[in-house]
Structures are given as structure tokens and as C-alpha cells.
Design a protein around this motif. Sequence first.
Motif, mmCIF file in Angstrom:
data_model
loop_
_atom_site.group_PDB
_atom_site.id
_atom_site.type_symbol
_atom_site.label_atom_id
_atom_site.label_comp_id
_atom_site.label_asym_id
_atom_site.label_seq_id
_atom_site.Cartn_x
_atom_site.Cartn_y
_atom_site.Cartn_z
ATOM 1 N N ARG B 11 0.832 -1.300 0.551
ATOM 2 C CA ARG B 11 -0.194 0.237 0.315
ATOM 3 C C ARG B 11 0.953 0.945 -0.452
ATOM 4 O O ARG B 11 1.885 1.615 0.439
ATOM 5 C CB ARG B 11 -1.188 -0.042 1.340
ATOM 6 C CG ARG B 11 -0.186 -0.743 2.402
ATOM 7 C CD ARG B 11 -1.672 -0.904 2.682
ATOM 8 N NE ARG B 11 -2.334 -2.098 2.542
ATOM 9 C CZ ARG B 11 -3.825 -1.985 1.937
ATOM 10 N NH1 ARG B 11 -4.249 -0.986 1.965
ATOM 11 N NH2 ARG B 11 -4.664 -3.633 1.637
ATOM 12 N N GLN B 36 5.756 11.933 -9.740
ATOM 13 C CA GLN B 36 6.386 13.494 -8.847
ATOM 14 C C GLN B 36 7.298 13.048 -8.139
ATOM 15 O O GLN B 36 7.763 11.242 -7.567
ATOM 16 C CB GLN B 36 5.278 14.511 -8.697
ATOM 17 C CG GLN B 36 5.163 14.847 -9.804
ATOM 18 C CD GLN B 36 3.006 15.325 -8.955
ATOM 19 O OE1 GLN B 36 3.328 15.372 -7.920
ATOM 20 N NE2 GLN B 36 2.596 16.399 -10.409
ATOM 21 N N SER B 39 6.867 10.771 -4.694
ATOM 22 C CA SER B 39 5.788 9.711 -5.109
ATOM 23 C C SER B 39 5.982 8.857 -4.927
ATOM 24 O O SER B 39 5.285 7.548 -4.934
ATOM 25 C CB SER B 39 5.471 10.119 -6.242
ATOM 26 O OG SER B 39 6.716 9.152 -7.309
ATOM 27 N N ARG B 60 5.321 -4.362 0.573
ATOM 28 C CA ARG B 60 5.089 -5.697 -0.770
ATOM 29 C C ARG B 60 5.921 -6.538 -0.131
ATOM 30 O O ARG B 60 6.856 -6.484 0.528
ATOM 31 C CB ARG B 60 6.157 -4.257 -2.009
ATOM 32 C CG ARG B 60 4.867 -3.227 -1.828
ATOM 33 C CD ARG B 60 5.952 -1.946 -2.984
ATOM 34 N NE ARG B 60 4.950 -0.907 -3.346
ATOM 35 C CZ ARG B 60 4.998 0.501 -3.316
ATOM 36 N NH1 ARG B 60 6.738 0.621 -3.163
ATOM 37 N NH2 ARG B 60 4.042 1.251 -3.058
ATOM 38 N N GLY B 213 3.073 7.350 -2.948
ATOM 39 C CA GLY B 213 3.357 5.649 -2.418
ATOM 40 C C GLY B 213 3.041 4.744 -2.851
ATOM 41 O O GLY B 213 3.488 3.410 -2.037
#
Lengths: 234, 270
Positions: B11, B36, B39, B60, B213
Motif C-alpha cells: 500500500r 513526481q 511519489s 510489498r 507512495g
Amino acid sequence: MKLVICAGPATTGKTSVLRHVIKKLLERGHRPAFLKLDIQFAEEDELITREFAIPTRKVYSGELCPDHCLVIVLKDSMVWGQKTGSDVLLVETAGLCLRCSPYVEDGLGVIVLEATSGMNLPLKVGPMLTLADVAVVTKVDRVSQAEREVFRARIQDVAPAVRIREANALYGIGLGPLVDTILATPDIGDTTLLRGSPPAGSCTICTGAREIGQTSHFGRAKTFDNGLTYEGAR
Amino acid sequence: MIERISVLAGRGRRSEADAVPCLEFRMGDVVSIVGQTGSGKTTLINDIEMFAAGDTPSGRRVLIDGEPAPAAFRDDPACNPVAMITQHTTFLSDLPVGDFLHAHARIRKATPEEMATAVARTLDFANELTGEPIAPASRMTELSGGQVRALLIADATVICHTPIILLDEVENAGIHRGRTLALLRQHRKIFIFVTHDPNITLLSDYRIVMKEGRIAALLPTDEIERSLRPAVTGLDDMMSRLRDQLRCGQRVRPSDLDALRPAQLRSFRE
Ligand SMILES: Nc1nc2c(ncn2[C@@H]2O[C@H](COP(=O)(O)OP(=O)(O)OP(=O)(O)O)[C@@H](O)[C@H]2O)c(=O)[nH]1
Ligand SMILES: Nc1ncnc2c1ncn2[C@@H]1O[C@H](COP(=O)(O)OP(=O)(O)O)[C@@H](O)[C@H]1O
Ligand SMILES: [Mg+2]
Ligand SMILES: [Mg+2]
Ligand SMILES: [Zn+2]
């Protein structure tokens, strides 16, 4: 209680590594305590208490070799660690004297070296590296893959049995397996011995002599042409 | 030999799940990660470098050929299949370039002939990437920013045997992007670029778009974009030439802007 002694030259990233270790130990439900040993100034104990609210202490070695000082205070620090109810005592030493090494038989010996210190460093640090269990190489994010590999190969040349962990200690990359190794270390017993014997017994300089020149000193001494002499008390 | 790596969704900063349940990178892929500043691009490639197993802030998981990374990848740095080059990565050595590359090749190659070949190939490769040729006798510390980038990439590609190379915003300094991508494609590796460069992005097989993110999208370079590649590379090369001309004290003339001519663009449309 488990004992981890973490040595390494100044500013190689010992505290950065241990901060990630503490974080991961707490996440896994452990109760670490932290001891910092330095010569005359250190603030790691305060920073770590503020960040993690765990028991911390510091000891200044002052006029002693930091490794010698640790040998003397380690027993009391273990008593302290146990009293605080901790199950892992993490000791960060200054590790400036490259002839000594601070590791003890039952604890885990960790040296922290920085990849940025040049490819020859592993050849220079002596027993602090060769008697360690694990060598953590930090700042791998700063150097080329080539230097990282040469650095690693040179550690393996001088200390084939030492396990190498390459890490970016800013992000904690590569430090998970170090925590596994710490947790696999057996608890420390009541008596514990140094791994190696510290070099050359009574050094006249260590005991306060200030005259320069070979004739002013006794015991084991070096000569200008790289020889080693022995002279009984003068 | 590794065939593919997968990134199972975690997430983003606001706890929103990644948009792609499973990202797959296959041997030979050239991939860009765009987004960006802030990010989450660096975080994503750090996850790959660490073989994240749900133990990083993103949650992850990285799989190698469908399985969690073998312990040896984390345990023995010599088995680590990932090489990473960041903006902060540099050479510290002050050896002459040739000696330095030999010191590296020595730990990888068995015979003196193999070593010599690897060093020569690395230098040739680096010299293709940069407009300022690197001589074997020049000292590492004398190299320009562009030469350093070129040599970092060439050394990681030729002498290292790592099948996965991560590059975090290394494109800015004077390397020839079109040629870099074409050369890298001759090596069967996975190249993952974190990049702000349109040319590298379009020359990639696909791009991963990051937002707050989170992996927001996976966009394969489509047919229309592929047809635009020569034009974009032409523009990029034109800008590189302009930069070089101005640096060398030359004047710029309308003919130096040839790549802008409509005739050329029209030919790409056909
Ligand atoms: N880029 C990068 N910087 C690092 C890394 N590890 C540590 N640093 C930086 O190096 C500096 C010194 O780190 P410390 O962890 O304080 O080092 P130390 O060994 O505890 O230092 P002393 O206790 O003062 O000897 C800090 O600025 C860290 O942020 C790393 O892996 N990569
Ligand atoms: N999935 C995520 N979960 C939590 N924090 C994240 C995540 N992705 C990025 N971050 C945080 O956001 C900040 C910016 O991310 P970073 O990867 O450095 O961005 P970029 O490389 O795109 O500039 C960092 O502090 C990082 O820790
Ligand atoms: Mg410290
Ligand atoms: Mg970044
Ligand atoms: Zn000493």
C-alpha cells in the motif's frame, strides 16, 4: 540475555545500524538495552532513549584504551542489562585501537565498516575484523558496484569465516538477516572470556611514560626498521 | 538463472492498495518508474533491492521466479542478483581507470585474457555512452560527471554478473540516452530506471506510474508512442548537440535545430 558487541572505526554507521536493529527487535516483541562506550563524548544513549524509550547507558573510557575499558566494565553492564529486564544487550564501542578487539566468546561480535573508506581498509583493521562473527558494510549506496565487490572480496581474503552483510543503514536495507543472527545467538553465561588476547602486556606508554625514543621504554617495543624488540625493566 | 521477478501489491502512504496486484519483470525488460518527487519511486526500488517480504513500510512482497527470494540472496552478498546505482553512487578510488577496472575484473574473471577482455569491453561500452572518451590512463578522480555515470553503468553491466540493475535518476549527467538504451538491450538483464527523462521513459518497454507512495498504473509503451521514439530521440540528441556546441564555445545556427522540422515529424506519422 543475549550480548551483541558492535565495534568499528568512527562514523562508519554503528549507531545507524543499531537503530534499525532496535526497531526490528521491538517489532518482534523483544526488550533491547543499549550501552555506548566512547572516549570522551557520546550522545547516542540520550538519542536512543528519546527515540525508543529503552534502557540506555554510556561509559567514557577516558585515559584507557576503549577496548580495555570495555573488558573491565562489561561484567557490570551485563548485570545492569539483566536488572532492567532486557533480553538483548547491544553495546556500541568506539573501537579505535586496531590492535585490540572487544568481542567475547559467548556474545555476537559485529564490526561495522563503511564501503566509502576505500578498498584497502579491510586489510588494515586487524583483530577487530578477523575475530568478529559478522561484518556489516554500510554506505553501499555511495560507492560503485565495483568498489563494493572489491571491498567484499578483501574482507573475505583476511577473514574468510566472517559473514558479510552489505547495508544501506539510512533505510535499514540489508539489516533483516543481522537481526535473525542476533536472535539465533545463545544467551550469555555467567563467565565469559575475551576472544583474543590483547597485544603486548605492560605498555610503558599506556602506563604514563612520556619520553620519546626506544631507550626510554621496556617490554615489547617496535624499532624504526619494523623490528620487534624485548627489553626487561630498565 | 533468474527468469522473472514479481512485486506483489502493498500500500501507499495513505494506505490505499497498489493498483497493480502483481508487477512482473522478465529478463530482457527495460522498465521506467515515473512520478513526481516524493511519489515513492525510490521506495519501490528499495523494496526490490531488499527483496521485501512484507517487512518494509509499503508491505510489498518481492518474488523471484514465483518464490520468496532464496536466503542466499540476503545472506551472501556475492549471490545478490541486484546492482543499484543512485545519484549518490560514485567512485572513490584514485587509481588509473585501467588499473581500477582490472582490480574489479580480477575478482570476477578467472584468466588474464578474460580479465583483459572484460576491461576492454567495459571501456568501449562506457565510451559509447559518453561523448567525452575515457582513456585507460586517466585517474578515476579526474573523470567528469558524465564519464562517471557512463563507467558506473558499463561496469555494472559488463563486469558484474548481476541480472537485475536498478538506476535511480542517473540520467541527468551527460550520457547519451538513446544509445544507452540500445546498448543495454543487447544484454539479457532487467534494467529498471527511476527517471524523469521522456526519452528513457518512451524507450522503455513499459512504465510504472507512482502517486503518493502507491503504484498507480502500469502503462506498456503503446504503438503510437513507439512510433514517436525516433522523433523524441532526435529531439533529445539535438539538445545534447546544442549543449556540447555551447560548451565548446561555438555559435548555434538554425540548421542546428533540424530535428524540429515538420518534414521529419511528418515522415514519422507515415
Ligand atoms: N549514505 C549513507 N549514510 C550512512 C549510512 N550509514 C550511516 N550513514 C551516515 O553516516 C553518519 C555516521 O553514522 P553513525 O551511525 O552516527 O556512525 P557511528 O559509527 O555510530 O559514529 P560514532 O559513534 O560517532 O563513531 C551519519 O550521518 C549517517 O546518517 C549508509 O548506509 N548510507
Ligand atoms: N508505500 C509507502 N508506504 C509508506 N511510506 C512511503 C511509501 N512510499 C513512499 N513512502 C515515503 O514517502 C517519502 C517519499 O518517497 P520516495 O520513495 O523517496 O519518493 P521519490 O523517490 O519518488 O522522490 C519517503 O519518506 C518514503 O518513506
Ligand atoms: Mg555512534
Ligand atoms: Mg527518489
Ligand atoms: Zn587497545
